[in-house]
Design a protein around this motif. Structure first.
Motif, PDB file in Angstrom:
ATOM      1  N   VAL A  15      34.659  40.444  34.050  1.00  0.00           N
ATOM      2  CA  VAL A  15      34.455  41.778  33.037  1.00  0.00           C
ATOM      3  C   VAL A  15      34.423  42.914  33.520  1.00  0.00           C
ATOM      4  O   VAL A  15      35.178  43.857  33.339  1.00  0.00           O
ATOM      5  N   LYS A  16      33.989  43.153  34.882  1.00  0.00           N
ATOM      6  CA  LYS A  16      34.120  44.417  35.757  1.00  0.00           C
ATOM      7  C   LYS A  16      35.808  44.727  36.111  1.00  0.00           C
ATOM      8  O   LYS A  16      36.157  45.851  35.858  1.00  0.00           O
ATOM      9  N   THR A  17      36.482  43.868  36.290  1.00  0.00           N
ATOM     10  CA  THR A  17      37.869  44.029  36.515  1.00  0.00           C
ATOM     11  C   THR A  17      38.531  44.557  35.425  1.00  0.00           C
ATOM     12  O   THR A  17      39.340  45.556  35.244  1.00  0.00           O
ATOM     13  N   TYR A  18      38.303  43.860  34.247  1.00  0.00           N
ATOM     14  CA  TYR A  18      38.971  44.417  32.995  1.00  0.00           C
ATOM     15  C   TYR A  18      38.477  45.760  32.652  1.00  0.00           C
ATOM     16  O   TYR A  18      39.209  46.567  32.153  1.00  0.00           O
ATOM     17  N   ARG A  19      37.036  45.882  32.665  1.00  0.00           N
ATOM     18  CA  ARG A  19      36.639  47.318  32.247  1.00  0.00           C
ATOM     19  C   ARG A  19      37.084  48.252  33.195  1.00  0.00           C
ATOM     20  O   ARG A  19      37.453  49.357  32.718  1.00  0.00           O
ATOM     21  N   ARG A  20      37.245  48.046  34.303  1.00  0.00           N
ATOM     22  CA  ARG A  20      37.668  49.280  35.406  1.00  0.00           C
ATOM     23  C   ARG A  20      39.080  49.504  35.392  1.00  0.00           C
ATOM     24  O   ARG A  20      39.991  50.331  35.539  1.00  0.00           O
TER      25      ARG A  20
END
Ligand SMILES: CN(C)C(=N)NCCC[C@H](N)C(=O)O
Length: 288
Positions: free
Chosen positions: A44-49
């Motif tokens: 999730v963090k990778t996708y969001r950032r």
């Protein structure tokens, strides 16, 4: 020396690599950074950032290098079996090698590919660990602008030996586990296949997938150490050597640290290696 195995190894490796790279990025980040709660959090963090692109960071270099790395692995494996058993790839279905011969050939392939893989793998891991978003990249450019810039910077800042950071851990990881990889594949192929016949595509897919999982389960502890040693010298702490990295990682984070990335590694290993073996066998058969 038959060259088809080298070419088939290259093509099949490239197919597997593209399929597995997003999983590999999540695995490397979980192993080397402590900011993630688990696989989903990291995704999730990778996708969001970084959007989908974040999962494909560091892929161009492995694609270029897989030609050498996988062809060395499969080419050396097959040619070592040729030396040990005096049988070609096609003859081996009628006169199967012993599991000891398969293990020795796998270890030889693993040992030789590790030294070729080392600098490519180092650059991949360093690029995968750059977590800046696209917006941030405009104001503060990332440390490495791409694989060539990364290789040149490591060479300048850490010297030529810097390019082989983690190579020892990589060799220790790959030598025995590639023996396990090929033995598992051969064993699973032979179970449902009548003597003298080629395994079916389903058998090859399943055997390749499980060979990937088994070898990566065995490889994960040294994979964690390898990735940490590759990141050392950058922002993480410097280690005195492999043993120091093992001991201090275990002291600080407990024994569970050696299994970081195990789940994602196994999930990645099945499709990657199923496709790799299926395309490898298919190419060799179609070339007759
Ligand atoms: C446990 N190890 C190191 C291996 N099984 N290595 C073979 C690599 C196969 C495939 N390219 C992959 O990345 O899974």
């Amino acid at each position: 020396m038959p060259v088809e195995e080298f070419v088939a190894g290259w093509i099949s490796g490239a197919l597997g690599l593209v399929l597995g790279h997003p999983f590999d990025t999540v695995k490397v980040r979980l192993q080397t950074q402590t900011t993630y709660q688990g696989i989903i959090d990291c995704m999730v963090k990778t996708y969001r950032r970084e959007s989908l692109q974040g999962f494909f960071k560091g892929m161009s270099f492995p694609i270029a290098s897989i030609a050498v790395v996988n062809s060395v692995l499969f080419g050396v494996y097959s040619n070592t079996l040729l030396v040990l058993t005096a049988t070609s790839h096609h003859e081996r279905r009628f006169q199967p090698p012993s599991y000891t011969q398969v293990f020795i050939a796998g270890c030889t392939g693993g040992f030789l590919q590790a030294y070729i893989l080392a600098p490519f793998d180092l650059i991949k891991v360093r690029l995968q660990n750059q977590t800046e978003s696209r917006a941030q990249r405009k104001s503060t450019p990332p440390r490495y602008r791409g694989p060539v810039h990364c290789a040149a910077s490591i060479f300048q800042e850490e010297g030529p030996r810097g390019l082989f950071r983690g190579a020892w851990a990589l060799t220790l990881r790959d030598t025995p586990t590639l023996g396990i990889y090929f033995v598992t594949y051969e064993w699973l192929c032979r179970q449902p296949t009548p003597d003298g016949q080629n395994p079916s595509s389903t058998t090859v897919l399943v055997a390749g997938g499980f060979a990937g999982i088994t070898s990566w389960v065995a490889a994960t502890p040294l994979d964690v150490i390898k990735s940490r040693m590759q990141m050392a010298g950058l922002k993480q702490r410097e280690y005195q050597g492999l043993l120091d990295c093992m001991v201090s990682s275990a002291r600080q984070e407990g024994l569970g640290v050696f299994f970081r990335g195990l789940t994602i590694n196994s999930a990645r290993a099945f499709p990657v290696n199923a496709v790799t073996f299926l395309s490898y066998e298919y190419l060799l058969h179609s070339w007759g």
